[in-house]
Each structure stands twice: as structure tokens, then as C-alpha cells.
Design an enzyme around this catalytic site. Sequence first.
Site, PDB file in Angstrom:
ATOM      1  N   PHE A   1       0.861  -1.186   0.000  1.00  0.00           N
ATOM      2  CA  PHE A   1       0.000   0.000   0.000  1.00  0.00           C
ATOM      3  C   PHE A   1       0.893   1.229   0.000  1.00  0.00           C
ATOM      4  O   PHE A   1       1.771   1.363   0.847  1.00  0.00           O
ATOM      5  CB  PHE A   1      -0.911   0.030   1.237  1.00  0.00           C
ATOM      6  CG  PHE A   1      -1.800   1.245   1.263  1.00  0.00           C
ATOM      7  CD1 PHE A   1      -2.940   1.305   0.477  1.00  0.00           C
ATOM      8  CD2 PHE A   1      -1.492   2.338   2.063  1.00  0.00           C
ATOM      9  CE1 PHE A   1      -3.756   2.434   0.484  1.00  0.00           C
ATOM     10  CE2 PHE A   1      -2.299   3.470   2.070  1.00  0.00           C
ATOM     11  CZ  PHE A   1      -3.436   3.512   1.277  1.00  0.00           C
TER      12      PHE A   1
ATOM     13  N   LYS B   1       3.603   8.927   8.547  1.00  0.00           N
ATOM     14  CA  LYS B   1       2.725   8.759   9.711  1.00  0.00           C
ATOM     15  C   LYS B   1       3.255   9.298  11.057  1.00  0.00           C
ATOM     16  O   LYS B   1       2.646  10.198  11.605  1.00  0.00           O
ATOM     17  CB  LYS B   1       2.270   7.314   9.827  1.00  0.00           C
ATOM     18  CG  LYS B   1       1.311   6.958   8.671  1.00  0.00           C
ATOM     19  CD  LYS B   1       0.602   5.664   8.854  1.00  0.00           C
ATOM     20  CE  LYS B   1      -0.566   5.512   7.911  1.00  0.00           C
ATOM     21  NZ  LYS B   1      -0.267   4.987   6.576  1.00  0.00           N
TER      22      LYS B   1
ATOM     23  N   ASP C   1       9.259   2.630   1.181  1.00  0.00           N
ATOM     24  CA  ASP C   1       8.102   3.304   1.747  1.00  0.00           C
ATOM     25  C   ASP C   1       8.070   2.950   3.231  1.00  0.00           C
ATOM     26  O   ASP C   1       7.610   1.873   3.613  1.00  0.00           O
ATOM     27  CB  ASP C   1       6.822   2.850   1.028  1.00  0.00           C
ATOM     28  CG  ASP C   1       5.585   3.555   1.580  1.00  0.00           C
ATOM     29  OD1 ASP C   1       5.677   4.182   2.660  1.00  0.00           O
ATOM     30  OD2 ASP C   1       4.518   3.469   0.935  1.00  0.00           O
TER      31      ASP C   1
HETATM   32  C1  LIG Z   1      -0.639   5.275   5.147  1.00  0.00           C
HETATM   33  C2  LIG Z   1       0.369   4.890   4.134  1.00  0.00           C
HETATM   34  C3  LIG Z   1       0.550   5.648   2.960  1.00  0.00           C
HETATM   35  C4  LIG Z   1      -0.340   6.814   2.600  1.00  0.00           C
HETATM   36  O1  LIG Z   1      -0.258   7.833   3.556  1.00  0.00           O
HETATM   37  P1  LIG Z   1      -1.413   8.955   3.596  1.00  0.00           P
HETATM   38  O2  LIG Z   1      -0.930   9.909   4.631  1.00  0.00           O
HETATM   39  O3  LIG Z   1      -2.681   8.264   3.949  1.00  0.00           O
HETATM   40  O4  LIG Z   1      -1.466   9.569   2.260  1.00  0.00           O
HETATM   41  C5  LIG Z   1       1.555   5.270   2.092  1.00  0.00           C
HETATM   42  N1  LIG Z   1       2.344   4.215   2.357  1.00  0.00           N
HETATM   43  C6  LIG Z   1       2.190   3.472   3.463  1.00  0.00           C
HETATM   44  C7  LIG Z   1       3.126   2.335   3.716  1.00  0.00           C
HETATM   45  C8  LIG Z   1       1.197   3.774   4.392  1.00  0.00           C
HETATM   46  O5  LIG Z   1       1.035   3.028   5.476  1.00  0.00           O
END
Ligand SMILES: *Cc1c(COP(=O)(O)O)cnc(C)c1O
Length: 399
Positions: free
Chosen positions: A128, A242, A213
Amino acid sequence: MSALYGTYARSDLAFERGEGVRLYAQDGTEYLDFNSGIGVNALGHGDPHVVAALKAGADKVWHTSNIFTIPEQEKLGQRLVEATFADAVFFTNSGTEAVECAIKTARHYFFDKGQPERFEIIAFTGSFHGRTLGTIAAGGNPSYLEGFGPALPGFKHTAPGDLAAVEALITPATCGILIEPVQGEGGVTAMPAEFMRGLRELCDRNGMLLILDEVQCGYGRTGRFFAYEWAGITPDIMAVAKGIGGGFPLGACLAKGEVAKSMVPGTHGSTYGGNPLACTVGNAVLDRILGPGFIAHVDEVSQRLAWHLQQLQQRFPQFVVELRGKGLITGLKITPPVRDFVNRLRRDHQLLAVAAGDNVLRLLPPLTITEADVEEAVAKIAAAFTAIDAEAKSVPAID
Ligand SMILES: *Cc1c(COP(=O)(O)O)cnc(C)c1O
């Protein structure tokens, strides 16, 4: 009837107040927060140091735009560079924008080298990366792509863990590999260190960029500042978000200098990204995360959590199929439907957790939790399993 888009299956529950790992609903009910706003409230609720910084920042300039020098942003960028592999930082307001910047940086690096045909990124099933058109293409999850027209080209996917399968996808058009060292939404899958090292080698051998990521697993959550440290490697580009603002919208794309240097005026931008108020908060959060003993505490308390979860699994083998994750990004693959189970934990046991893919119960507590909090949360999960067991054994009503 709500005026909002119906994009979320929201609970009716609304919170009024938070303190550390506790949240208080409007009716005063206390909840134990092992969700922390999906891994955002890394310091829990109302951290005094961060609250004081935000209050002081509120009396200063909130926003000026990136047309001007922003000292708080310069400072946060410098500190992140000193604490990581990176030489340069671009600030965003969210995780998806941080990943978007990472993708653009990788593509532009090769464009700048005279290889514009090299724009493909190898990514992984179960990942994701956010919800923009670019990041849903990167994630490759068909249910997030459907209905939004053609997916942005330039992404290939394979299952994580199989280096030969990754290698088979490399072509002269490949510019990099994009991966979450611990997949969050997809089911809390921690990548083996060996696999991460293998990806690094593949990138080195083929002149490709390793893009991580760490939006969810970074910023201390695994018991290291960043999860890549466990594998003893460094990426070329990394998306962070986050935990970085502790609840204030803030994200960042970090890159090696050689890679970032093609991102010159005109190539990318953000009106809000890294504004003075956000970076004031970001600096205060970083004071705490990099403070003495903080990350060591995460490592210690997460080992206690792992031990208690193993006990739980032994006690309820019929419900706990597998334990997953790393540090304080933890998952339990369970047999009861996970969304119902998350609702049950909230409704009957006042424990907040979050569902992940593959029927995984995801625990993302604040990094500040104690072993007592861990014991309380695990006892609540045990009580929920016991209740399910009792319900199954009770004679069904005939009406
Ligand atoms: C939450 C998340 C995103 C997206 O972040 P948003 O602040 O919701 O745009 C991207 N990559 C990972 C691994 C995430 O957990």
C-alpha cells in the site's frame, strides 16, 4: 445524514480527549488506544513537549509558502539528513505525497541522466503506497484501481520474498524497486533482512534505485529509527510520514544527494508542504524520538509485546493463526472475521485496534506504551476470544 463523502465505513464513536495511550469518548468512556490514528500518534495523545511547541508555534508565523526560506523546515531537514542515509529532503503533507515525490525523483533522476525511457518501477503485491492516481498504480491493488480509468503506466508487481521473480521483471526500462520493509495495510508482513539485502544488491548490479516506503513502519516503530537499519542496508530514496508529525499532517521524501540533485526549481512543489507550523511540531516530535533511550524503549517493550502475543497464541491456537510484524507494527492473523473482531474489541473491551489485509488484526500502539499497557491490551484480546468461544458453545436460541 452526514454531509461527508461516504468513503469510510465509520464507527459512530467520537473522541473528545486523549492522554498518552488513552482516548476518552464524548460520553466519558475510556479506551486503550492500540491504533494511534493508524500509526500516526507515535507519542500518544497530548505529549507535553509537542503540545508546548505547537502552542508556541501558534503565536508565530503559521505559513509563508516555499517561496521563502522556512527556518523550521531547514532545521528539520538538516536533522533528518544527519540521522539517516539521506542528503536531501522534500516535505509533504501526507504519506501518499511522500511516495509520489519518491516516484517522481526516481524517474527524473534517469531523465536527467539522458535515459528518459527508464521509468518503470518494480513493486509488490500486498503493498500500500497511498491513494493518488500514481500511488494506487504503484500499490497495484485491483480494488483501489477499479473505476478510475487507466492506471498510470510504469509499474510491475510480483509477490515479495522471491528475488528471482524480481530479477525476472528487470528490463532496460526499469529504474527502481519500491517496497515497504514491513507491509502495513496489506497484512503486517515484515520482509526478511536477507530479501532486503538481495533487493539492494539487485539495484546495485543493475544501476537501479532502491525506494523504501517507511510511511508506516519508520520513525522508531520497529525499534530502530528506520526499518532498513535491521537489514544493514541503505535505500536511495525513502518516503516517511505517519509518525513524523505525531498527528500533525506532515510527510517527507528523503534521498541521496546524487539522486535528489536533478529535482531543480520547477520539477516539483507543494504549497503547504513543510510549513513553519508543521515543521515546528515535526522538530518537537523528533526531539522525543531521538531523545535518550526512546528507540531502545520501543525495542524493549516490543519484545515484551511479542512474548505476550506468543502466550496468547498458545492459549488460543484456534483463533490465532500467525503472529506477524516487527517491533510495534504487529499483526495477528486470526480466524474470526477481523472487521467484526475489531468492532468487538472496541465495543465490549474498549480496546482500539485496526484491521489489515489477509484477516490480520493490526496493533499500532503509541511508541510510548509500557509493559502494563501491553498486558492490558493482550488481556482484552484474550477476553474477546473467550467471549467468542463461550458464544459458540452456548446453545443457539430457537426463535
Ligand atoms: C498510510 C500509508 C501511505 C499513505 O499515507 P497517507 O498519509 O494516507 O497519504 C503510504 N504508504 C504506506 C506504507 C502507508 O502506510
